[in-house]
Design a protein around this motif. Structure first.
Motif, PDB file in Angstrom:
ATOM      1  N   MET A  70     -40.892 -18.208  15.490  1.00 15.03           N
ATOM      2  CA  MET A  70     -42.273 -17.909  15.122  1.00 15.03           C
ATOM      3  C   MET A  70     -43.264 -18.607  16.056  1.00 15.03           C
ATOM      4  O   MET A  70     -44.161 -17.978  16.595  1.00 15.03           O
ATOM      5  N   TYR A  72     -37.485 -21.033   5.960  1.00 14.20           N
ATOM      6  CA  TYR A  72     -38.266 -21.403   7.138  1.00 14.20           C
ATOM      7  C   TYR A  72     -37.713 -22.723   7.678  1.00 14.20           C
ATOM      8  O   TYR A  72     -37.698 -23.736   6.982  1.00 14.20           O
ATOM      9  N   ALA A 113     -38.127 -16.107   2.602  1.00 14.44           N
ATOM     10  CA  ALA A 113     -37.094 -16.437   3.584  1.00 14.44           C
ATOM     11  C   ALA A 113     -36.910 -17.944   3.599  1.00 14.44           C
ATOM     12  O   ALA A 113     -37.604 -18.681   2.898  1.00 14.44           O
ATOM     13  N   ASP A 147     -42.062 -11.786   3.095  1.00 14.13           N
ATOM     14  CA  ASP A 147     -42.115 -13.082   3.783  1.00 14.13           C
ATOM     15  C   ASP A 147     -41.178 -14.098   3.135  1.00 14.13           C
ATOM     16  O   ASP A 147     -41.004 -15.210   3.666  1.00 14.13           O
ATOM     17  N   TRP A 190     -41.031 -23.463  14.744  1.00 16.06           N
ATOM     18  CA  TRP A 190     -40.812 -22.841  13.439  1.00 16.06           C
ATOM     19  C   TRP A 190     -39.968 -21.581  13.642  1.00 16.06           C
ATOM     20  O   TRP A 190     -40.282 -20.742  14.492  1.00 16.06           O
ATOM     21  N   TYR A 191     -38.915 -21.471  12.818  1.00 12.67           N
ATOM     22  CA  TYR A 191     -38.070 -20.277  12.784  1.00 12.67           C
ATOM     23  C   TYR A 191     -38.086 -19.706  11.373  1.00 12.67           C
ATOM     24  O   TYR A 191     -38.154 -20.445  10.391  1.00 12.67           O
ATOM     25  N   LYS A 192     -37.917 -18.391  11.291  1.00 14.77           N
ATOM     26  CA  LYS A 192     -37.746 -17.717  10.015  1.00 14.77           C
ATOM     27  C   LYS A 192     -36.304 -17.208   9.938  1.00 14.77           C
ATOM     28  O   LYS A 192     -35.830 -16.546  10.875  1.00 14.77           O
ATOM     29  N   GLN A 193     -35.630 -17.526   8.833  1.00 14.80           N
ATOM     30  CA  GLN A 193     -34.263 -17.060   8.647  1.00 14.80           C
ATOM     31  C   GLN A 193     -34.204 -16.155   7.421  1.00 14.80           C
ATOM     32  O   GLN A 193     -34.401 -16.602   6.298  1.00 14.80           O
ATOM     33  N   SER A 194     -33.944 -14.872   7.674  1.00 13.60           N
ATOM     34  CA  SER A 194     -33.801 -13.893   6.598  1.00 13.60           C
ATOM     35  C   SER A 194     -32.363 -13.410   6.578  1.00 13.60           C
ATOM     36  O   SER A 194     -31.675 -13.414   7.597  1.00 13.60           O
TER      37      SER A 194
END
Lengths: 114, 111
Positions: free
Chosen positions: A46, A89, A87, A85, A34-38
């Motif tokens: 993550m 995902y 973003a 939070d 899992w990655y978070k892209q903001s």
């Protein structure tokens, strides 16, 4: 059709809700991420699962809870989130196990926290 | 720790122009280097890679050469098309460690 499928594509939730993101890979891989892209930030790793066992957790807040019931499925359970939070995902998988450079990404789940 | 720095965008070009997107890395060892591309509304996909110094990765007319002396992996294309409009991410990884991404560079190509 991508080999990595994420649902839902879009999710709007309040801070007190509980929801889950789902990822499924059809590539026979044995590691999932899992990655978070903001906006304006590098992708943030993550969680990493290799052979269904969590091997990396980059100090992610406990309001994010991953689950990997088998090598093809990965979930991200969300509860009491904050507006920051919000973003995209991204789920990814890889062929050779954890921490290889060649990742296959899904299209992402766009999360908005109100 | 290891890191990847790529040029700030957005980069705006006319069709058939030459493209360069700069990328430099810092690493204690000898990482593998990658360029990923994210088209609008999609996830990232691997564009090209190089695993050792002086290797050249290439795909879809894009090229990048692994330069150990300058710790760089600049992305180039001789003639861009409108369909190349996307966000480009440089990344590095050493064996047994997670992939590290740059912040991404947005490319916009107009006809």
């Amino acid at each position: 059709e991508t080999g990595v499928t994420q649902t839902p594509r879009h999710l709007v939730m309040g801070m007190t809700n509980k929801k889950s993101l789902k990822c499924e890979q059809h590539l026979g891989h044995n590691a999932m991420y899992w990655y978070k892209q903001s906006a304006k930030k590098p992708l943030e790793l993550m969680f990493v699962y290799s052979l269904e066992e969590r091997v990396e957790n980059n100090s992610v807040p406990s309001r994010f809870s991953p689950e990997c019931p088998n090598s093809s499925h990965l979930f991200l359970h969300l509860h009491t989130l904050q507006p920051e939070d919000s973003a995209l995902y991204l789920c990814a998988s890889s062929r050779e196990g954890q921490n290889t450079g060649e990742l296959f990404f899904g299209e992402g789940s766009r999360l908005t926290v109100l | 720790g290891d890191s990847v720095t790529q040029m700030e965008g957005p980069v705006t070009l006319s069709e058939e122009a030459f493209l360069t997107i700069n990328c430099t890395y810092t690493a204690t060892g000898y990482p593998s280097l990658f360029w990923y591309v994210q088209y609008p509304g999609e996830g990232l996909q691997l564009l090209l890679k190089a695993t050792k110094a002086d290797d050249k990765g290439s795909n879809k007319g894009f090229e990048a050469t692994y330069r150990k002396e300058t710790t760089s992996f600049h992305l180039e294309k001789g003639s861009v098309q409108v369909s190349d409009s996307a966000v480009y991410f440089c990344a590095s990884n050493q064996a047994g460690t997670a992939l590290i991404f740059g912040k991404g560079t947005t490319l916009s190509v107009s006809s």
